[in-house]
Design a protein around this motif. Structure first.
Motif, PDB file in Angstrom:
ATOM      1  N   ASN A   2       0.839  -1.199   0.000  1.00 37.79           N
ATOM      2  CA  ASN A   2       0.000   0.000   0.000  1.00 37.79           C
ATOM      3  C   ASN A   2       0.875   1.251   0.000  1.00 37.79           C
ATOM      4  O   ASN A   2       2.109   1.176  -0.020  1.00 37.79           O
ATOM      5  N   ALA A   3       0.288   2.406   0.053  1.00 41.45           N
ATOM      6  CA  ALA A   3       0.993   3.677  -0.076  1.00 41.45           C
ATOM      7  C   ALA A   3       1.956   3.912   1.086  1.00 41.45           C
ATOM      8  O   ALA A   3       3.061   4.442   0.898  1.00 41.45           O
ATOM      9  N   ASN A   4       1.559   3.485   2.283  1.00 41.31           N
ATOM     10  CA  ASN A   4       2.440   3.673   3.445  1.00 41.31           C
ATOM     11  C   ASN A   4       3.724   2.858   3.310  1.00 41.31           C
ATOM     12  O   ASN A   4       4.813   3.326   3.661  1.00 41.31           O
ATOM     13  N   GLU A   7       5.993   4.552   0.732  1.00 43.13           N
ATOM     14  CA  GLU A   7       6.647   5.732   1.293  1.00 43.13           C
ATOM     15  C   GLU A   7       7.788   5.332   2.233  1.00 43.13           C
ATOM     16  O   GLU A   7       8.857   5.953   2.243  1.00 43.13           O
TER      17      GLU A   7
END
Length: 80
Positions: A2-4, A7
């Motif tokens: 996912n995006a987390n 990052e």
């Protein structure tokens, strides 16, 4: 992923890249210093070998200039 997680991965890669950029010059400098130290040590060893060869090849017979100077000194002592 996912995006987390993406990052976090980008952040970790950025930290690793910055660390490499900061450490690389120090590692290059250390390697350069070791090479220079090795070359100095080899030059000193070579110089010592040359000194050893020169001292063993010198003759113990005085030179003509020394013999002439010794003769002149002894004549001065006799005449005074």
């Amino acid at each position: 992923m996912n995006a987390n997680q993406i990052e976090a991965l980008i952040g970790m890669l950025a930290v690793v890249a910055l660390f490499a950029i900061m450490v690389l010059p120090a590692l290059i400098g250390a390697a350069h210093d070791r090479r220079v130290d090795r070359e100095i040590r080899e030059a000193q060893d070579h110089l010592e070998e040359m000194k050893d060869q020169k001292s063993s090849s010198r003759s113990t017979v005085p030179s003509t200039a020394t013999w002439y100077a010794e003769g002149r000194r002894s004549k001065k002592l006799v005449s005074s």
